[in-house]
Scaffold this active site. Structure first.
Site, PDB file in Angstrom:
ATOM      1  N   GLN A  24      21.384 -18.638 -21.621  1.00 34.02           N
ATOM      2  CA  GLN A  24      22.526 -18.265 -22.449  1.00 34.02           C
ATOM      3  C   GLN A  24      23.143 -19.380 -23.280  1.00 34.02           C
ATOM      4  O   GLN A  24      23.431 -19.175 -24.460  1.00 34.02           O
ATOM      5  CB  GLN A  24      23.634 -17.647 -21.575  1.00 34.02           C
ATOM      6  CG  GLN A  24      24.822 -17.147 -22.379  1.00 34.02           C
ATOM      7  CD  GLN A  24      25.886 -16.478 -21.554  1.00 34.02           C
ATOM      8  OE1 GLN A  24      26.995 -16.248 -22.038  1.00 34.02           O
ATOM      9  NE2 GLN A  24      25.597 -16.135 -20.313  1.00 34.02           N
TER      10      GLN A  24
ATOM     11  N   GLU B 118      26.785 -20.965 -15.109  1.00 43.08           N
ATOM     12  CA  GLU B 118      28.068 -20.594 -15.703  1.00 43.08           C
ATOM     13  C   GLU B 118      29.248 -20.876 -14.788  1.00 43.08           C
ATOM     14  O   GLU B 118      30.192 -21.587 -15.157  1.00 43.08           O
ATOM     15  CB  GLU B 118      28.028 -19.097 -16.074  1.00 43.08           C
ATOM     16  CG  GLU B 118      29.361 -18.465 -16.402  1.00 43.08           C
ATOM     17  CD  GLU B 118      29.994 -19.011 -17.665  1.00 43.08           C
ATOM     18  OE1 GLU B 118      31.205 -19.275 -17.649  1.00 43.08           O
ATOM     19  OE2 GLU B 118      29.272 -19.180 -18.661  1.00 43.08           O
TER      20      GLU B 118
ATOM     21  N   ASP C   2      28.790 -21.062 -20.508  1.00 40.00           N
ATOM     22  CA  ASP C   2      27.566 -20.916 -21.301  1.00 40.00           C
ATOM     23  C   ASP C   2      27.866 -20.739 -22.790  1.00 40.00           C
ATOM     24  O   ASP C   2      27.604 -21.623 -23.597  1.00 40.00           O
ATOM     25  CB  ASP C   2      26.749 -19.727 -20.786  1.00 40.00           C
ATOM     26  CG  ASP C   2      25.883 -20.091 -19.586  1.00 40.00           C
ATOM     27  OD1 ASP C   2      25.375 -21.217 -19.540  1.00 40.00           O
ATOM     28  OD2 ASP C   2      25.722 -19.256 -18.696  1.00 40.00           O
TER      29      ASP C   2
ATOM     30  N   GLY D  97      52.376 -20.503 -21.191  1.00 35.96           N
ATOM     31  CA  GLY D  97      52.850 -21.140 -22.414  1.00 35.96           C
ATOM     32  C   GLY D  97      54.355 -21.072 -22.522  1.00 35.96           C
ATOM     33  O   GLY D  97      55.070 -20.798 -21.547  1.00 35.96           O
ATOM     34  N   GLY D  98      54.864 -21.305 -23.717  1.00 36.61           N
ATOM     35  CA  GLY D  98      56.306 -21.332 -23.922  1.00 36.61           C
ATOM     36  C   GLY D  98      56.960 -19.973 -23.849  1.00 36.61           C
ATOM     37  O   GLY D  98      58.171 -19.874 -23.602  1.00 36.61           O
TER      38      GLY D  98
END
Length: 409
Positions: free
Chosen positions: A17, A138, A167, A242-243
């Protein structure tokens, strides 16, 4: 209309892959990608088959728009032919085990002497050092690149992501390196090595978690829903990290993918409060600001879920979008492959194959205004032997027959 990489010849010595995902993107952009396979073929032609005796979807969905030739590069004649191919190519991509091509005699020094303009790209599991000879898959790349330790819920085990960031994520990084090397070649007239490791690529995709690892030195991470923090970034379930806080809330009728992911922006709280039947929370100082909600985000999303779980997810989506609230439905693989918009945009496209019939695949996520991508089927094993060896290398039909009978092609 011409293609962005018209005139670029890529020797594709990749399998499974990570490598094929990179060379497929180059093929989508117009490069002539010649997949060099052992006479037995890429192993994924036979892996995870859903139909007997035909190339698997594993292979077809990673090798569209390529040509296929067979070649035993361990035989003396095969080595000679391979170097002839290198002379006529711009790019060589391989993802063999470390040192495999070197042991065949195809070191960077040999290849660059044969073709000084060659861009030689290698994908390995790990960079130089302690891990260099580890076998990589993977999920091993996810494990060693920071993804698994930060994926999952706080009270559960590390988890792999369904996205193939080890991959195909490495494949994308490899494409960037190849294109940069080709661009630099315009001014230097020389090729160069491009080396990409799966662990490094996953780590690059997990950079925000290393950001948070360093922030931990200054106290708990307030945007995480976790109650306790140690000296490592914790798993935080579906939190956005996140924020702007986010979470997946349940919808009716309660199936495994009946969820909508919702982000609470500062300006979004008031319309959310009204939408879910709690307008008083829009003005309540205990709820009205992002700072006030930080210690009760679990309660905030529980209130949203009390409303959302009574409605189908597409109705929840429509209601939230009407108020410009960032959200998205959790789309199952079935919903994605049947989605009208993705099909109309050509992101999911149907391909005809001479042996397996029609199948659906993912088209190029990269769109160029002057270089449209037409996805065509993957090649049959050795389908282009006559074209490449006969028409391009000048071998006669008799020579081709001898090479075939001797197991060279």
């Amino acid at each position: 209309m011409g293609k962005a990489l018209d005139g670029i010849r890529v020797l594709d010595m990749t399998h499974v892959q990570s490598g094929p995902s990179a060379t497929q993107i180059l093929a989508w952009m117009g490069a002539d990608v010649v997949k060099v396979e052992a006479p037995s073929g890429d192993i994924t032609r036979r892996q995870l088959r859903d139909k007997p005796d035909v190339d698997s979807l594993y292979f077809t969905m990673l090798n569209s728009n390529k040509r296929s030739i067979t070649l035993n590069t361990k035989s003396p004649e095969g080595k000679r032919i391979f170097l002839d191919l290198v002379r006529r190519s711009d790019v060589l991509v391989e993802n063999f085990a470390p040192g495999a091509l070197d042991r065949m005699g195809f070191t960077w020094e040999v290849l660059s002497e044969v073709n000084p303009r060659l861009v030689y790209a290698s994908i390995k599991g790990f960079g130089p050092g302690t891990y260099a000879d580890f076998k990589a898959y993977e999920v091993i790349a996810q494990a060693m690149g920071g993804s698994m330790s930060t994926t999952g819920f706080e009270d559960g085990p590390p988890m792999a992501t369904g996205a193939q960031i080890g991959d195909s994520g490495t494949g994308i990084h490899t494409v960037a390196g190849i294109l940069a090397a080709l661009y630099q070649r315009v001014s230097t007239d020389r090729g160069q090595r491009v080396q990409v490791a799966m662990q490094d690529s996953v780590l690059n995709l997990c950079r925000v978690k290393l950001r948070d690892q360093q922030r931990l030195a200054h106290g708990p991470l307030s945007e995480y829903p976790n109650d306790e923090f140690g000296d490592e970034v914790p798993r935080s379930g579906n939190a956005s990290g996140g924020g702007q806080p986010g979470w997946a809330v349940r919808t009716a009728p309660g199936g495994p993918n009946d969820y909508v992911y919702v982000i609470i922006q500062p300006t979004g709280w008031a319309p959310i409060a009204r939408l879910i039947g709690h307008p008083e929370l829009a003005e309540d100082p205990e709820w009205s600001t992002p700072e006030a909600r930080l210690d009760k985000l679990d309660k905030a999303f529980s209130l949203i879920e009390e409303w959302s779980q009574e409605l189908p997810k597409w109705d929840v989506l429509a209601a939230l979008n009407e108020h410009n609230i960032p959200c998205g439905p959790i789309m199952s693989t079935r919903e994605i492959i049947e989605d009208a918009t993705l099909r109309e945009n050509g992101v999911v496209t149907a391909v005809e194959h001479p042996e397996r019939g029609t199948y659906h695949t993912v088209a190029s996520p990269i769109r160029l205004s002057e270089s449209a991508v037409d996805v065509v089927r993957s090649p049959l094993l050795g389908e282009h032997n006559a074209d490449v060896y006969g028409s391009e290398l000048g071998l006669s039909p008799e020579e081709l027959a001898d090479l075939s009978s001797n197991g060279v092609i």
